[in-house]
Design an enzyme around this catalytic site. Structure first.
Site, PDB file in Angstrom:
ATOM      1  N   SER A  76       0.692  -1.330  -0.025  1.00  0.00           N
ATOM      2  CA  SER A  76      -0.070   0.077   0.126  1.00  0.00           C
ATOM      3  C   SER A  76       0.926   1.299   0.107  1.00  0.00           C
ATOM      4  O   SER A  76       0.646   2.132  -0.907  1.00  0.00           O
ATOM      5  CB  SER A  76      -1.026   0.137   1.114  1.00  0.00           C
ATOM      6  N   THR A 107      -6.314  -2.996   8.166  1.00  0.00           N
ATOM      7  CA  THR A 107      -6.377  -4.315   7.728  1.00  0.00           C
ATOM      8  C   THR A 107      -6.227  -5.168   9.143  1.00  0.00           C
ATOM      9  O   THR A 107      -6.385  -4.714  10.197  1.00  0.00           O
ATOM     10  CB  THR A 107      -4.965  -4.389   6.902  1.00  0.00           C
ATOM     11  N   LYS A 164     -10.255  -4.609  11.260  1.00  0.00           N
ATOM     12  CA  LYS A 164     -11.266  -3.855  10.515  1.00  0.00           C
ATOM     13  C   LYS A 164     -12.720  -4.021  11.376  1.00  0.00           C
ATOM     14  O   LYS A 164     -13.522  -2.989  10.909  1.00  0.00           O
ATOM     15  CB  LYS A 164     -11.456  -4.950   9.305  1.00  0.00           C
ATOM     16  N   ASP A 206     -13.385  -2.760   0.397  1.00  0.00           N
ATOM     17  CA  ASP A 206     -13.049  -4.013   0.044  1.00  0.00           C
ATOM     18  C   ASP A 206     -14.241  -4.875  -0.773  1.00  0.00           C
ATOM     19  O   ASP A 206     -13.911  -5.759  -1.767  1.00  0.00           O
ATOM     20  CB  ASP A 206     -12.767  -4.920   1.181  1.00  0.00           C
ATOM     21  N   ALA A 234     -13.498 -15.997   8.403  1.00  0.00           N
ATOM     22  CA  ALA A 234     -14.767 -15.538   9.254  1.00  0.00           C
ATOM     23  C   ALA A 234     -14.446 -14.001   9.861  1.00  0.00           C
ATOM     24  O   ALA A 234     -15.142 -13.651  10.415  1.00  0.00           O
ATOM     25  CB  ALA A 234     -15.237 -16.275  10.191  1.00  0.00           C
TER      26      ALA A 234
END
Length: 290
Positions: free
Chosen positions: A24, A69, A73, A109, A135
């Site tokens: 990034s 990240t 999140k 996302d 998950a």
């Protein structure tokens, strides 16, 4: 080109753990340079449980925007003063924009994943069955993207079966008519044409393994949200060797980053410059989700 920094330089960045190999900074700094924006993007390793401290301190310092990240999140959404409806639907945020009361949470996302599936695999979810391993926040974004794309059925698998069931129950109640259900790992039995997604950072490891046997399946679409700088992830290598169509998360990173750039700057991102900055430069693994 190294940017010229001054007290007027805007600071953007990434909060996560780990972040050492993230692409990034390269991607966003290239975008700032291409458009002549006086800004810099850095990655910050923030340990689990310390996101609130980081956001409070960065607010006082005038940070202009964050990506978030793993593993932060879901916490990022909970800590935000405001949230975009897409982030609320997902239950997780990966982009924060400063507002008067604190931070406004977004989830880019979803759009990044949907575009990556179309570009990299020519996969369109309408009427299809999809399997997701994971998950966390990335898995939640994948479920929402596939449901909004018209998937008929999404089966969520996780080694922690309780987490898979909680995710499926929560999102399934919001995403009709798509059926979202938790699936036992032992029941993994995809049909030709199904999509299989690894929404975990497992692919960053050389000795990664997945709880399924792709060798007994035919004609699958396989997407690994992890990516590597100098090579494909083990899951992509394995899947292609078995004749499946497979891709890793590099283009998802690009497109979710482009949407974050729009939110922060109001400018159209220079996709070509951002993509060039992500070109392989070494064998180190990269962080798939940012």
């Amino acid at each position: 080109m190294t940017p010229t920094l001054s007290p007027r330089t805007a600071l953007f960045g990434l909060l996560g753990h780990p972040v050492a190999h993230s692409l990034s900074p390269s991607m966003h700094n290239a975008a700032f340079a291409a458009l002549g924006i006086d800004a810099v993007y850095l990655a910050f390793d923030v340990e689990p449980g310390r996101l609130a401290e980081a956001l409070t301190g960065s607010r006082a310092l005038g940070v202009a925007g964050w990506n978030v990240t793993v593993p932060h999140k879901e916490a990022a959404l909970a800590l935000a003063a405001e949230a975009d409806p897409r982030a609320e639907l997902v239950g997780a945020a990966n982009t924060l924009v400063p507002v008067r009361a604190g931070w406004r949470a977004h989830n880019t996302d979803v759009a990044g994943f949907a575009r990556a599936l179309a570009e990299d695999l020519a996969f369109h979810p309408e009427g299809r069955r999809c399997w997701i391993w994971g998950a966390g926040g990335a898995a939640r974004a994948a479920v929402v993207a596939l449901a909004l794309g018209g998937a008929q059925e999404i089966r969520v698998m996780n080694r922690n079966a309780i987490r898979a069931r909680l995710l499926a129950d929560e999102l399934g109640s919001r995403l009709g008519p798509t059926r979202v259900a938790a699936e036992d790992l032992a029941a993994f039995a995809p049909r030709p044409g199904d999509l299989v997604v690894s929404a975990t950072p497992a692919g960053l490891s050389d000795d990664a393994s997945w709880p399924w046997d792709l060798g007994s399946c035919r004609e699958l679409f396989v997407y690994d949200m992890a990516y590597r700088r100098g090579a494909e992830t083990p899951l992509v290598v394995q899947a292609r060797a078995l004749g499946h169509r497979a891709a890793s998360g590099r283009s998802m990173l690009l497109h979710q980053g482009a949407e974050a750039f729009r939110l922060w700057t109001g400018r159209e991102p220079p996709l070509d410059a951002m993509a060039r900055a992500m070109e392989p430069s070494g064998p180190e693994p990269g962080d798939s989700f940012r």
